[in-house]
Scaffold this active site. Structure first.
Site, short mmCIF file in Angstrom:
data_model
loop_
_atom_site.label_atom_id
_atom_site.label_comp_id
_atom_site.label_asym_id
_atom_site.label_seq_id
_atom_site.Cartn_x
_atom_site.Cartn_y
_atom_site.Cartn_z
N THR A 67 0.82 -1.20 0.00
CA THR A 67 0.00 0.00 0.00
C THR A 67 0.86 1.26 0.00
O THR A 67 0.57 2.21 -0.73
CB THR A 67 -0.94 0.00 1.23
N GLU A 68 1.90 1.26 0.80
CA GLU A 68 2.72 2.46 0.96
C GLU A 68 3.61 2.76 -0.25
O GLU A 68 3.71 3.90 -0.67
CB GLU A 68 3.60 2.35 2.21
N SER A 69 4.30 1.75 -0.76
CA SER A 69 5.33 2.02 -1.77
C SER A 69 5.23 1.16 -3.03
O SER A 69 6.05 1.34 -3.93
CB SER A 69 6.71 1.80 -1.15
#
Length: 185
Positions: free
Chosen positions: A58-60
Site C-alpha cells: 500500500t505504501e510504496s
C-alpha cells in the site's frame, strides 16, 4: 444448463484447473518480494509478515526509493522524524538516506508498526490509522468519540487519505492471507 454424457467431467476438470490457476495468477498482482527480510523483521517484532507485506504494498508498491510529497521514505514510507525517534528507541544510528535501504526501512518500520499496535491495545485499524495519520490525531478522534477505532466504522475517520489507507491495507491483508497461507514457505 444441462450437460449430456461425459460433459460434466470436462466442466469439473475445467473448474479445478481454473481454481488451481487462480492463486498463481493472483500472486502476480500480489507478490511477496523482500520475503526473507519481511519474515525476519516481522518475526522479530511479533507481527504477521502478511500484514507487513500489505503495508509495504500500500505504501510504496515495493519500490524502495519511493518518497512521498510529505517526505516519507522507502518501502514502509517512514517520515524521517519518526525514523529518528525509532532509531533512538532501538539505540541505532540514524541516517535519513538509509531509509531507502530495504533492510533498514523494514527494521524501523516493523518496530514502529508493532509499537503502534501495542499503543492502541491491539486495535489494528487504529494502529494503521496512526501509522498513516499520526498517533496524536487518532488519540484525539478516539478521545472525542469521532471514531471508535473499529474497521466497521472506517467512514468516521476524518482524513480521507488515512481512511483509504486503512481500508486498502486491511483489504490487501485479507488477500495476502488467502494467497500465502504459509508465508514462510
Amino acid at each position: 444448463m444441462r450437460v449430456k454424457g461425459r460433459g460434466w467431467i470436462f466442466l469439473l476438470l475445467l473448474a479445478v484447473v481454473a481454481a488451481l490457476l487462480a492463486k498463481p495468477t493472483a500472486r502476480l498482482v500480489y507478490p511477496f518480494p523482500y520475503r526473507s527480510s519481511i519474515l525476519h523483521y516481522a518475526g522479530q517484532n511479533g507481527l504477521d509478515p502478511l500484514l507487513v507485506l500489505a503495508v509495504v504494498r500500500t505504501e510504496s508498491k515495493f519500490y524502495p526509493l519511493a518518497e512521498s510529497l510529505t517526505g516519507a521514505r522507502g518501502l514502509m514510507q517512514i517520515m524521517p522524524e519518526t525514523a529518528r525517534w525509532v532509531a533512538g528507541r532501538l539505540r541505532e544510528e540514524f541516517d535519513p538516506e538509509r531509509l531507502f535501504e530495504p533492510e533498514y526501512n523494514l527494521r524501523l518500520g516493523t518496530w514502529y508498526l508493532a509499537y503502534l499496535i501495542r499503543e492502541f491495545r491491539g486495535s489494528l485499524p487504529a494502529a494503521l490509522a496512526a501509522y498513516n495519520g499520526g498517533s496524536q490525531n487518532v488519540e484525539d478522534w478516539l478521545g472525542r468519540g469521532v471514531w471508535d477505532g473499529r474497521s466497521a466504522s472506517l467512514d468516521k475517520i476524518p482524513f480521507p487519505e488515512t481512511r483509504e489507507f486503512v481500508r486498502q491495507v486491511l483489504r490487501d491483508y485479507r488477500i495476502y492471507r488467502f494467497l500465502y497461507p504459509e508465508p514462510g514457505r
